[in-house]
Scaffold this motif. Structure first.
Motif, mmCIF file in Angstrom:
data_model
loop_
_atom_site.group_PDB
_atom_site.id
_atom_site.type_symbol
_atom_site.label_atom_id
_atom_site.label_comp_id
_atom_site.label_asym_id
_atom_site.label_seq_id
_atom_site.Cartn_x
_atom_site.Cartn_y
_atom_site.Cartn_z
ATOM 1 N N ALA A 185 17.534 -42.430 -24.861
ATOM 2 C CA ALA A 185 16.205 -42.039 -24.542
ATOM 3 C C ALA A 185 15.901 -41.362 -23.354
ATOM 4 C CB ALA A 185 15.171 -43.111 -24.723
ATOM 5 N N ALA A 186 16.778 -40.593 -22.944
ATOM 6 C CA ALA A 186 16.483 -39.508 -21.850
ATOM 7 C C ALA A 186 15.345 -38.573 -21.929
ATOM 8 C CB ALA A 186 17.847 -38.807 -21.416
ATOM 9 N N VAL A 187 14.770 -38.286 -20.849
ATOM 10 C CA VAL A 187 13.299 -37.599 -20.722
ATOM 11 C C VAL A 187 13.772 -36.534 -19.734
ATOM 12 C CG1 VAL A 187 11.173 -37.456 -20.434
ATOM 13 C CG2 VAL A 187 11.991 -39.400 -21.664
ATOM 14 N N HIS A 188 13.264 -35.142 -19.962
ATOM 15 C CA HIS A 188 13.264 -34.329 -18.891
ATOM 16 C C HIS A 188 12.009 -33.599 -18.974
ATOM 17 C CE1 HIS A 188 14.647 -31.044 -16.425
ATOM 18 N NE2 HIS A 188 14.375 -30.139 -17.393
ATOM 19 N N LEU A 189 11.392 -33.401 -17.755
ATOM 20 C CA LEU A 189 10.038 -32.710 -17.364
ATOM 21 C C LEU A 189 10.446 -31.079 -17.270
ATOM 22 C CD1 LEU A 189 6.961 -33.113 -17.095
ATOM 23 C CD2 LEU A 189 7.397 -33.372 -14.806
ATOM 24 N N VAL A 190 9.977 -30.511 -18.142
ATOM 25 C CA VAL A 190 10.134 -29.091 -18.278
ATOM 26 C C VAL A 190 9.334 -28.124 -17.275
ATOM 27 C CG1 VAL A 190 10.080 -26.818 -19.697
ATOM 28 C CG2 VAL A 190 11.027 -29.199 -20.492
ATOM 29 N N ARG A 191 9.651 -27.375 -16.303
ATOM 30 C CA ARG A 191 8.813 -26.762 -15.313
ATOM 31 C C ARG A 191 9.220 -25.406 -15.624
ATOM 32 N NH1 ARG A 191 11.066 -31.168 -13.136
ATOM 33 N NH2 ARG A 191 9.724 -32.811 -12.170
ATOM 34 N N ASP A 192 10.153 -24.697 -15.793
ATOM 35 C CA ASP A 192 10.676 -23.338 -15.674
ATOM 36 C C ASP A 192 10.530 -22.596 -17.126
ATOM 37 O OD1 ASP A 192 12.483 -24.778 -17.357
ATOM 38 O OD2 ASP A 192 14.427 -24.181 -15.978
ATOM 39 N N VAL A 193 9.695 -23.133 -17.925
ATOM 40 C CA VAL A 193 9.527 -22.233 -19.280
ATOM 41 C C VAL A 193 7.895 -21.996 -19.435
ATOM 42 C CG1 VAL A 193 9.678 -22.422 -21.648
ATOM 43 C CG2 VAL A 193 11.403 -23.460 -20.464
ATOM 44 N N PRO A 194 7.453 -21.172 -19.851
ATOM 45 C CA PRO A 194 6.092 -20.872 -19.709
ATOM 46 C C PRO A 194 5.397 -21.600 -20.923
ATOM 47 C CG PRO A 194 7.027 -18.835 -19.870
ATOM 48 C CD PRO A 194 8.442 -19.736 -19.887
ATOM 49 N N TRP A 195 4.210 -22.030 -20.567
ATOM 50 C CA TRP A 195 3.402 -23.143 -21.272
ATOM 51 C C TRP A 195 3.276 -22.642 -22.564
ATOM 52 C CZ3 TRP A 195 2.062 -28.011 -22.007
ATOM 53 C CH2 TRP A 195 0.999 -28.166 -22.572
ATOM 54 N N ARG A 196 2.881 -21.499 -22.881
ATOM 55 C CA ARG A 196 2.857 -21.051 -24.370
ATOM 56 C C ARG A 196 4.054 -21.083 -25.060
ATOM 57 N NH1 ARG A 196 -0.209 -15.515 -25.179
ATOM 58 N NH2 ARG A 196 -1.846 -16.617 -24.013
ATOM 59 N N SER A 197 5.187 -20.792 -24.563
ATOM 60 C CA SER A 197 6.638 -21.116 -25.000
ATOM 61 C C SER A 197 6.770 -22.715 -25.512
ATOM 62 C CB SER A 197 7.534 -20.643 -24.339
ATOM 63 O OG SER A 197 7.607 -19.128 -24.218
#
Length: 228
Positions: A185-197
């Motif tokens: 159950a690994a989790v990754h916080l995405v920061r480098d992708v535009p919110w809309r995408s």
């Protein structure tokens, strides 16, 4: 009829239930914002998939079912010093990740929170993020993105990531969710992708109930599974 002066009581919140999340935040070496969010999301999933919660007859099973039948609330608290081992002594699930430690506790009515947790501070947990966030883990993992247009504290963000992971666990494709859970159950916080995408590719979205920090209905987070 209900008298005009009588307050409206929502049956979904009578009494309100919540899952407590406790973040270890020592003054000398606090964790970073992103690591706390990822650890909180993973802790929620690991508690919900723990046999004590997931299997009928498990000691947390009925509490989880009751909580999920109501408005889903999570309360993030912080602990340091002796308060952390006091919290860890209570039943729950701890996740350590990238220098952060977060413990999730079985949900209960808010008035029945154990005193060891009730005395921990709720407001004000706002941590700096890492200068260079780590790379994503090997798939499968849950990708979670927070709405960059919404300003929230680390405590609130951790709760929102926990909500997103819970929705993904419950609403994602069963086979894919099983693969994710079985792999840790690994989790990754995405920061480098535009919110809309992020919104476009997401499986679930969190719309906040408006109890703290943001107006009700605000989309705070989205999540999806990244597979091999």
């Amino acid at each position: 009829m209900r008298p005009d002066h009588a307050p409206f009581v929502d049956p979904l919140d009578d009494p309100p239930w919540a899952m407590q999340l406790v973040v270890r935040a020592e003054k000398a070496d606090p964790p970073n914002h992103g690591a706390v969010c990822e650890a909180a999301a993973a802790a929620v999933v690991r508690l919900l998939t723990d046999p004590r919660a997931a299997e009928p007859g498990g000691e947390w099973h009925d509490a989880v079912r009751e909580w999920e039948s109501r408005r889903i609330r999570k309360v993030t608290r912080r602990a340091r010093g002796v308060r952390w081992p006091e919290a860890e002594a209570l039943p729950g699930v701890t996740v350590g990740h990238a220098g952060a430690q977060v413990r999730a506790f079985p949900p209960c009515p808010v008035q029945d929170v154990p005193p060891e947790l009730a005395k921990l501070q709720v407001a004000g947990l706002d941590l700096a993020d890492a200068d260079e966030p780590g790379p994503p883990p090997a798939p499968p993992y849950a990708a979670i993105a927070l709405n960059p247009d919404v300003t929230i504290t680390t405590g609130k963000a951790a709760a929102q990531c926990g909500h997103a992971a819970q929705l993904l666990l419950r609403k994602g494709r069963r086979k894919h969710v099983a693969e994710w859970v079985e792999s840790g159950a690994a989790v990754h916080l995405v920061r480098d992708v535009p919110w809309r995408s992020c919104v476009k590719q997401s499986t679930v979205a969190v719309r906040d109930g408006g109890f703290t920090e943001v107006p009700p209905g605000t989309m705070t987070a989205v999540a999806w599974l990244v597979r091999k």
